[in-house]
Design an enzyme around this catalytic site. Structure first.
Site, mmCIF file in Angstrom:
data_model
loop_
_atom_site.group_PDB
_atom_site.id
_atom_site.type_symbol
_atom_site.label_atom_id
_atom_site.label_comp_id
_atom_site.label_asym_id
_atom_site.label_seq_id
_atom_site.Cartn_x
_atom_site.Cartn_y
_atom_site.Cartn_z
ATOM 1 C CG HIS A 145 -2.604 2.589 -2.105
ATOM 2 N ND1 HIS A 145 -2.549 2.427 -0.738
ATOM 3 C CD2 HIS A 145 -3.735 1.966 -2.508
ATOM 4 C CE1 HIS A 145 -3.624 1.749 -0.332
ATOM 5 N NE2 HIS A 145 -4.342 1.444 -1.385
ATOM 6 C CD GLN A 201 -2.455 -1.157 2.752
ATOM 7 O OE1 GLN A 201 -3.486 -0.499 2.973
ATOM 8 N NE2 GLN A 201 -1.870 -1.870 3.699
ATOM 9 C CG ASN A 202 4.068 1.112 2.482
ATOM 10 O OD1 ASN A 202 3.004 1.369 3.037
ATOM 11 N ND2 ASN A 202 4.965 0.294 2.994
ATOM 12 N N GLY A 237 2.692 -4.655 9.033
ATOM 13 C CA GLY A 237 2.766 -3.201 9.241
ATOM 14 C C GLY A 237 1.637 -2.423 8.614
ATOM 15 C CB THR A 238 -1.280 -2.742 6.880
ATOM 16 O OG1 THR A 238 -2.400 -1.933 6.478
ATOM 17 C CG2 THR A 238 -1.710 -4.206 6.969
ATOM 18 C CB SER A 239 -3.848 0.548 10.689
ATOM 19 O OG SER A 239 -4.121 1.238 9.472
ATOM 20 C CB VAL A 241 4.550 -2.468 16.898
ATOM 21 C CG1 VAL A 241 5.901 -2.668 16.213
ATOM 22 C CG2 VAL A 241 3.799 -1.322 16.241
ATOM 23 C CD GLU A 242 -0.771 0.221 17.268
ATOM 24 O OE1 GLU A 242 -0.393 0.710 18.348
ATOM 25 O OE2 GLU A 242 -1.282 0.877 16.348
HETATM 26 C C1 BV8 Z 1 -11.691 3.066 -3.441
HETATM 27 C C2 BV8 Z 1 -1.832 6.755 -1.418
HETATM 28 C C3 BV8 Z 1 -13.513 2.777 -4.912
HETATM 29 C C4 BV8 Z 1 -1.876 8.227 -1.177
HETATM 30 C C5 BV8 Z 1 -3.465 5.792 0.081
HETATM 31 C C6 BV8 Z 1 -16.076 7.040 1.623
HETATM 32 C C7 BV8 Z 1 -15.891 7.652 0.386
HETATM 33 C C8 BV8 Z 1 -14.991 7.192 -0.540
HETATM 34 C C9 BV8 Z 1 -14.258 6.057 -0.277
HETATM 35 C C10 BV8 Z 1 -14.457 5.457 0.960
HETATM 36 C C11 BV8 Z 1 -15.338 5.905 1.907
HETATM 37 N N1 BV8 Z 1 -15.277 5.103 2.998
HETATM 38 C C12 BV8 Z 1 -14.361 4.132 2.778
HETATM 39 C C13 BV8 Z 1 -13.881 4.337 1.558
HETATM 40 C C14 BV8 Z 1 -12.891 3.548 0.917
HETATM 41 C C15 BV8 Z 1 -11.561 4.242 1.153
HETATM 42 C C16 BV8 Z 1 -11.066 3.855 2.526
HETATM 43 O O1 BV8 Z 1 -10.708 2.717 2.728
HETATM 44 N N2 BV8 Z 1 -11.067 4.810 3.492
HETATM 45 C C17 BV8 Z 1 -10.632 4.482 4.833
HETATM 46 C C18 BV8 Z 1 -9.855 5.645 5.439
HETATM 47 C C19 BV8 Z 1 -11.851 4.096 5.655
HETATM 48 N N3 BV8 Z 1 -10.708 3.714 0.124
HETATM 49 C C20 BV8 Z 1 -10.568 4.374 -1.020
HETATM 50 O O2 BV8 Z 1 -11.030 5.465 -1.250
HETATM 51 C C21 BV8 Z 1 -9.785 3.603 -2.077
HETATM 52 N N4 BV8 Z 1 -10.496 3.654 -3.305
HETATM 53 O O3 BV8 Z 1 -12.281 2.535 -2.523
HETATM 54 O O4 BV8 Z 1 -12.188 3.189 -4.723
HETATM 55 C C22 BV8 Z 1 -14.353 3.988 -4.598
HETATM 56 C C23 BV8 Z 1 -14.283 5.067 -5.462
HETATM 57 C C24 BV8 Z 1 -15.105 6.169 -5.229
HETATM 58 C C25 BV8 Z 1 -15.951 6.192 -4.116
HETATM 59 C C26 BV8 Z 1 -15.988 5.096 -3.220
HETATM 60 C C27 BV8 Z 1 -15.177 3.998 -3.464
HETATM 61 C C28 BV8 Z 1 -8.428 4.250 -2.277
HETATM 62 C C29 BV8 Z 1 -7.592 4.033 -1.040
HETATM 63 C C30 BV8 Z 1 -6.163 4.472 -1.319
HETATM 64 C C31 BV8 Z 1 -5.833 5.723 -0.543
HETATM 65 N N5 BV8 Z 1 -4.419 6.055 -0.761
HETATM 66 N N6 BV8 Z 1 -2.189 6.077 -0.185
HETATM 67 C C32 BV8 Z 1 -0.712 8.664 -0.342
HETATM 68 O O5 BV8 Z 1 -0.020 7.809 0.262
HETATM 69 O O6 BV8 Z 1 -0.473 9.869 -0.317
HETATM 70 S S1 BV8 Z 1 -3.842 4.985 1.522
HETATM 71 C C33 BV8 Z 1 -2.633 5.247 2.682
HETATM 72 O O7 BV8 Z 1 -3.078 4.477 3.801
HETATM 73 C C34 BV8 Z 1 -1.269 4.707 2.384
HETATM 74 O O8 BV8 Z 1 -1.158 4.018 1.174
HETATM 75 C C35 BV8 Z 1 -1.046 3.723 3.532
HETATM 76 O O9 BV8 Z 1 -0.156 2.743 3.239
HETATM 77 C C36 BV8 Z 1 -2.422 3.238 3.634
HETATM 78 C C37 BV8 Z 1 -2.870 2.320 4.676
HETATM 79 O O10 BV8 Z 1 -2.370 2.741 5.889
HETATM 80 P P1 BV8 Z 1 -1.268 1.785 6.545
HETATM 81 O O11 BV8 Z 1 -0.284 1.420 5.511
HETATM 82 O O12 BV8 Z 1 -1.965 0.672 7.231
HETATM 83 O O13 BV8 Z 1 -0.571 2.761 7.523
HETATM 84 P P2 BV8 Z 1 -1.045 3.180 8.984
HETATM 85 O O14 BV8 Z 1 -0.220 4.342 9.401
HETATM 86 O O15 BV8 Z 1 -2.525 3.256 9.030
HETATM 87 O O16 BV8 Z 1 -0.661 1.913 9.896
HETATM 88 C C38 BV8 Z 1 0.705 1.598 10.099
HETATM 89 C C39 BV8 Z 1 0.682 0.286 10.855
HETATM 90 O O17 BV8 Z 1 2.015 -0.132 11.037
HETATM 91 C C40 BV8 Z 1 0.075 0.405 12.254
HETATM 92 O O18 BV8 Z 1 -0.782 -0.695 12.462
HETATM 93 C C41 BV8 Z 1 1.286 0.310 13.184
HETATM 94 O O19 BV8 Z 1 0.969 -0.345 14.401
HETATM 95 C C42 BV8 Z 1 2.210 -0.536 12.379
HETATM 96 N N7 BV8 Z 1 3.626 -0.383 12.665
HETATM 97 C C43 BV8 Z 1 4.304 0.742 13.013
HETATM 98 N N8 BV8 Z 1 5.615 0.460 13.133
HETATM 99 C C44 BV8 Z 1 5.764 -0.860 12.819
HETATM 100 C C45 BV8 Z 1 4.499 -1.396 12.524
HETATM 101 N N9 BV8 Z 1 4.313 -2.685 12.178
HETATM 102 C C46 BV8 Z 1 5.415 -3.473 12.108
HETATM 103 N N10 BV8 Z 1 6.671 -3.036 12.384
HETATM 104 C C47 BV8 Z 1 6.877 -1.741 12.741
HETATM 105 N N11 BV8 Z 1 8.137 -1.320 13.013
#
Ligand code: BV8
Ligand code: ZN
Length: 256
Positions: A116, A98-99, A186-188, A213-214
């Site tokens: 992404h 996703q990164n 490493g994804t939430s 990590v959590e």
């Molecule tokens: C889609 C690129 C169809 C940009 C990203 C309402 C309206 C419209 C859409 C939606 C809606 N409700 C829901 C949606 C769907 C929406 C969505 O999912 N929203 C979420 C917030 C609820 N998704 C979309 O819109 C997708 N498209 O559905 O199209 C559509 C079309 C039109 C209308 C409706 C539907 C597109 C999603 C893509 C968004 N773009 N990135 C940019 O980066 O600038 S997403 C962004 O979040 C990044 O890519 C990131 O990678 C991704 C996910 O987050 P994580 O990677 O999980 O990162 P996070 O910080 O959250 O977590 C880190 C984790 O690591 C934690 O758990 C932590 O504990 C852990 N960690 C930390 N350190 C460590 C570790 N683990 C291991 N080791 C460590 N050392």
């Protein structure tokens, strides 16, 4: 715990790994929802949208330039290196990320699906027909960036919230869910459709695991939730596998 996962991996013909921002945390790349993830008072969901770019392209580009500068100072960590090696080794291993930091690419990962897009790619905001292009200059030559073909606004070559993922990438990701072991690292697990791949793999019979990590939204849905940093757990897992393989190869050596 890790021995169970190692044992499953040893017996697997096909392995798929879904990574999120946590796999790059040890490289110093800020995560989205972790403590360091916030930028000023904005949330990713507020800025990573076409509406935000329409409203204020300069502000959105300021955020991306801040991230590009942060990522440019980072290198792949041990987690990226282990996964890159797995995609080059014999076992059929695919990494779905996703990164947008391209650290998996820089680590030499072969079978890689970038769901992404990439923060190093740019595209024409006006969709004038030009192919997206790579520009790794930090800072960019023009702010906000311009399209070389039509001279209009350029946008980051990433998938924003509310934008559909590329059908080709979604197909590749979906196909990779037909695997023996699926590990979310490493994804939430809150962003869809990426997070939905975990359940998809499970439904198709994969042994599912999580390394984080959590606890996350996926922890209760996977077969095995391993608590720990990707940059330590993956190398430890790789050692287990090498040990296991060495055991097998000496076994084979003895019997021949
Ligand atoms: C889609 C690129 C169809 C940009 C990203 C309402 C309206 C419209 C859409 C939606 C809606 N409700 C829901 C949606 C769907 C929406 C969505 O999912 N929203 C979420 C917030 C609820 N998704 C979309 O819109 C997708 N498209 O559905 O199209 C559509 C079309 C039109 C209308 C409706 C539907 C597109 C999603 C893509 C968004 N773009 N990135 C940019 O980066 O600038 S997403 C962004 O979040 C990044 O890519 C990131 O990678 C991704 C996910 O987050 P994580 O990677 O999980 O990162 P996070 O910080 O959250 O977590 C880190 C984790 O690591 C934690 O758990 C932590 O504990 C852990 N960690 C930390 N350190 C460590 C570790 N683990 C291991 N080791 C460590 N050392
Ligand atoms: Zn253009």
């Amino acid at each position: 715990m890790l021995e169970t996962l190692a044992d499953r991996l040893r017996r697997a013909r096909r392995v798929t790994v879904l990574t999120g921002a946590g796999v790059s945390a040890a490289s110093g790349v800020p995560t989205f929802r972790g403590a360091g993830g916030l930028w000023r008072s904005f949330r990713a969901e507020d800025l990573a949208t076409p509406e935000a770019f329409e409203r204020d392209p300069a502000l959105v580009w300021e955020w991306y330039e801040w991230r590009r500068a942060a990522i440019a100072a980072c290198s792949p960590n041990a987690a990226h290196d282990v996964l890159a090696r797995w995609t080059r080794d014999s076992v059929d291993c695919t990494v779905i990320t996703q990164n947008v930091d391209d650290l998996h690419l820089r680590a030499g990962t072969e079978r890689l699906v970038r769901l992404h897009g990439s923060i190093w790619q740019l595209a024409c905001w006006h969709r004038c027909g030009v192919e997206s292009w790579r520009d790794e200059r930090v800072p960019l030559a023009e702010r906000p960036a311009r399209c070389p073909a039509c001279g209009g606004l350029a946008r980051p070559g990433v998938v924003w919230f509310g934008e559909s993922l590329s059908p080709a990438d979604m197909n590749a990701a979906s196909n990779a869910c037909a695997c023996d072991v699926f590990i979310a690292v490493g994804t939430s697990a809150v962003v869809y459709p990426a997070a939905g791949l975990i359940q998809q793999a499970r439904t198709r019979g994969a042994f599912t695991a999580e390394i984080n990590v959590e606890a996350t939204a996926a922890s209760s849905a996977v077969d095995l939730a391993v608590q720990g940093g990707a940059e330590t757990v993956l190398p430890t897992l790789a050692d287990y596998l090498d040990l296991g393989n060495r055991g097998r190869s000496t076994e084979a050596g003895r019997s021949s």
